[in-house]
Design a protein around this motif. Structure first.
Motif, PDB file in Angstrom:
ATOM      1  N   HIS A  24       0.784  -1.284  -0.030  1.00  0.00           N
ATOM      2  CA  HIS A  24       0.056   0.167   0.004  1.00  0.00           C
ATOM      3  C   HIS A  24       0.888   1.279  -0.067  1.00  0.00           C
ATOM      4  O   HIS A  24       1.984   1.244   0.381  1.00  0.00           O
ATOM      5  N   TYR A  26       1.096   3.750   1.856  1.00  0.00           N
ATOM      6  CA  TYR A  26       1.462   4.229   3.181  1.00  0.00           C
ATOM      7  C   TYR A  26       2.430   3.443   3.806  1.00  0.00           C
ATOM      8  O   TYR A  26       3.107   3.896   4.946  1.00  0.00           O
ATOM      9  N   ASP A  40      -3.511   1.989  -4.131  1.00  0.00           N
ATOM     10  CA  ASP A  40      -4.459   2.024  -3.044  1.00  0.00           C
ATOM     11  C   ASP A  40      -5.252   0.843  -2.857  1.00  0.00           C
ATOM     12  O   ASP A  40      -5.119  -0.004  -3.335  1.00  0.00           O
ATOM     13  N   SER A  41      -6.313   1.094  -1.961  1.00  0.00           N
ATOM     14  CA  SER A  41      -6.982  -0.263  -1.782  1.00  0.00           C
ATOM     15  C   SER A  41      -7.798  -0.748  -2.847  1.00  0.00           C
ATOM     16  O   SER A  41      -7.768  -2.137  -2.908  1.00  0.00           O
ATOM     17  N   MET A  64      -6.687  -5.542   4.056  1.00  0.00           N
ATOM     18  CA  MET A  64      -6.207  -5.483   2.472  1.00  0.00           C
ATOM     19  C   MET A  64      -5.499  -6.973   2.340  1.00  0.00           C
ATOM     20  O   MET A  64      -6.042  -7.502   1.463  1.00  0.00           O
ATOM     21  N   TYR A 112     -17.175   0.100   3.801  1.00  0.00           N
ATOM     22  CA  TYR A 112     -15.623   0.291   3.401  1.00  0.00           C
ATOM     23  C   TYR A 112     -14.913  -0.995   3.521  1.00  0.00           C
ATOM     24  O   TYR A 112     -15.109  -1.554   4.357  1.00  0.00           O
ATOM     25  N   ASN A 114     -12.160  -1.181   4.561  1.00  0.00           N
ATOM     26  CA  ASN A 114     -11.544  -1.064   5.598  1.00  0.00           C
ATOM     27  C   ASN A 114     -12.199  -1.592   6.862  1.00  0.00           C
ATOM     28  O   ASN A 114     -13.009  -1.186   7.620  1.00  0.00           O
ATOM     29  N   SER A 129     -12.326   4.301  -0.925  1.00  0.00           N
ATOM     30  CA  SER A 129     -12.272   5.629  -0.861  1.00  0.00           C
ATOM     31  C   SER A 129     -12.405   6.087  -2.503  1.00  0.00           C
ATOM     32  O   SER A 129     -12.885   7.245  -2.678  1.00  0.00           O
ATOM     33  N   HIS A 176      -6.167  10.149  10.191  1.00  0.00           N
ATOM     34  CA  HIS A 176      -6.935  11.236   9.568  1.00  0.00           C
ATOM     35  C   HIS A 176      -7.561  12.300  10.394  1.00  0.00           C
ATOM     36  O   HIS A 176      -7.851  13.651   9.869  1.00  0.00           O
ATOM     37  N   HIS A 199      -7.702  13.432   1.821  1.00  0.00           N
ATOM     38  CA  HIS A 199      -8.456  12.172   1.802  1.00  0.00           C
ATOM     39  C   HIS A 199      -9.792  12.076   2.484  1.00  0.00           C
ATOM     40  O   HIS A 199      -9.980  12.850   3.425  1.00  0.00           O
ATOM     41  N   GLU A 201     -11.268  10.534   4.423  1.00  0.00           N
ATOM     42  CA  GLU A 201     -11.379  10.074   5.938  1.00  0.00           C
ATOM     43  C   GLU A 201     -11.158  11.240   6.819  1.00  0.00           C
ATOM     44  O   GLU A 201     -11.260  10.977   7.949  1.00  0.00           O
ATOM     45  N   SER A 215      -8.804   9.607  -2.969  1.00  0.00           N
ATOM     46  CA  SER A 215      -8.218   8.267  -2.471  1.00  0.00           C
ATOM     47  C   SER A 215      -6.706   8.444  -2.498  1.00  0.00           C
ATOM     48  O   SER A 215      -6.117   9.472  -3.472  1.00  0.00           O
ATOM     49  N   THR A 216      -5.911   7.539  -1.924  1.00  0.00           N
ATOM     50  CA  THR A 216      -4.519   7.865  -2.396  1.00  0.00           C
ATOM     51  C   THR A 216      -4.043   7.590  -3.860  1.00  0.00           C
ATOM     52  O   THR A 216      -3.396   8.228  -4.440  1.00  0.00           O
TER      53      THR A 216
HETATM   54  P1  13P Z   1      -6.758   4.462   0.085  1.00  0.00           P
HETATM   55  O1  13P Z   1      -7.631   3.386  -0.534  1.00  0.00           O
HETATM   56  O2  13P Z   1      -7.183   5.526  -0.335  1.00  0.00           O
HETATM   57  O3  13P Z   1      -5.487   3.892  -0.182  1.00  0.00           O
HETATM   58  O4  13P Z   1      -6.934   4.300   1.613  1.00  0.00           O
HETATM   59  C1  13P Z   1      -6.900   3.282   2.383  1.00  0.00           C
HETATM   60  C2  13P Z   1      -6.487   3.810   3.717  1.00  0.00           C
HETATM   61  O5  13P Z   1      -6.426   2.996   4.804  1.00  0.00           O
HETATM   62  C3  13P Z   1      -6.531   5.144   4.159  1.00  0.00           C
HETATM   63  O6  13P Z   1      -6.271   5.328   5.507  1.00  0.00           O
END
Ligand code: 13P
Ligand code: SF4
Length: 302
Positions: A24, A26, A40-41, A64, A112, A114, A129, A176, A199, A201, A215-216
């Protein structure tokens, strides 16, 4: 082990195991740099459908890796560190969803990604997102049970005009949630030429100040629209963006916006993961089958 040696060993083991490293945006820079696929996700879920390898080493948080396993039950999915978990995903329980369903029996359950596999098994469809507003707008209902992120729910309600029933009542991401209007003010003072990428969030009042809410993956796609940005998301996103676009300026809105779960994975963990084939991600069959339907519906709808 020295960094160079670790990278050498990871490359060797990857070949030996016929493995791919998915990560990911991050992840720590050292992990981003050795990934075969970064995203991203949504991009990671899409990629997971067509992986041409026997083993997926998933450098991200547990939900994920679970999604990758659900979409690839016959493959070995490894998560390199036990502590790689998403605090927000863990806020939503099966009980929250069942209670909301009792009150709104006709409302679809939109989760989501997540979220845990157990809760996904109760969802009609999942979202990320990157596609939440699009997916919810296509649903044949004006009321939607949505969780666990209340702020993403707020964004979806605004974009679609639909009524969102948040589950749990106050689900959020602690990373966030750190961003405030003071950060917006400081950013505007320090970087008067910069635009703000935010973002979904983030809190609604921060979203309102954004030039783009994305989203990212959306941040990566839209960064070339301007030459200077302040980035309102997890801090490693700045590393990712800066590496991709050396001629654009990126500033983190806060240096301390760090996701502990994402940072649980180091290069050493990736090496040990491939060496010892740990930690195997498993999802009970019945849960996985139900959750897969909700994830596949998302992939079809977006
Ligand atoms: P993204 O899908 O935008 O990468 O976001 C995942 C996430 O965990 C954001 O905190
Ligand atoms: Fe979860 Fe927040 Fe970390 Fe994203 S940044 S993985 S939502 S805790």
């Amino acid at each position: 082990m020295e960094k160079e040696k670790l990278i050498e060993e990871i490359t060797r083991l990857k070949k030996e195991r016929n493995a791919i490293i998915m990560a990911h945006n991050y992840q720590l820079p050292e992990v981003q740099d050795i990934a075969d696929f970064l995203g991203d996700s949504l991009e990671l879920a899409r990629k997971a459908v067509n992986v041409d390898a026997d083993v997926i080493v998933f450098a991200g948080v547990d939900f994920m890796a679970e999604t990758a396993k659900i979409l690839n039950p016959e493959k070995t999915v490894l998560i390199p560190a036990r502590g790689a978990t998403c605090a927000m995903a863990n806020m939503l329980t099966v009980k929250h969803i069942l209670e909301a369903k009792k009150e709104y029996p006709d409302a679809p359950v939109v989760l989501y990604v997540n979220s845990t596999a157990e809760t996904k098994a109760l969802a009609d469809v999942t979202v990320t997102s990157a596609n939440a507003a699009k997916v919810v707008s296509k649903l044949d209902s004006d009321v939607v049970i949505f969780g666990p992120d209340k702020n993403l729910g707020h964004y979806v309600a605004k974009m679609t005009g639909k009524k969102i029933i948040p589950v749990p009542p106050n689900g959020h991401c602690y990373v966030h949630r750190k961003f405030t209007l003071e950060d917006v003010e400081r950013a505007r003072k320090l970087y008067p030429n910069a635009k703000l990428m935010v973002h979904p969030e983030c809190e609604p009042e921060v979203q309102e100040q954004a030039d783009i809410i994305v989203s990212t993956g959306g941040m990566i796609k839209r960064a070339p629209e301007w030459n200077e940005w302040v980035v309102f998301t997890e801090r490693e996103m700045v590393y990712r963006l800066q590496k991709l676009y050396p001629n654009i300026k990126f500033h983190p809105a806060r240096e301390d916006a760090t996701c502990i779960g994402m940072k649980a994975i180091t290069l050493q963990h990736v090496y040990e993961s491939l060496r010892d084939m740990k930690y195997r991600v498993e999802v009970p069959k019945e849960t996985a089958e139900k959750a897969r339907k909700a994830i596949e519906r998302m992939l079809e709808m977006s």
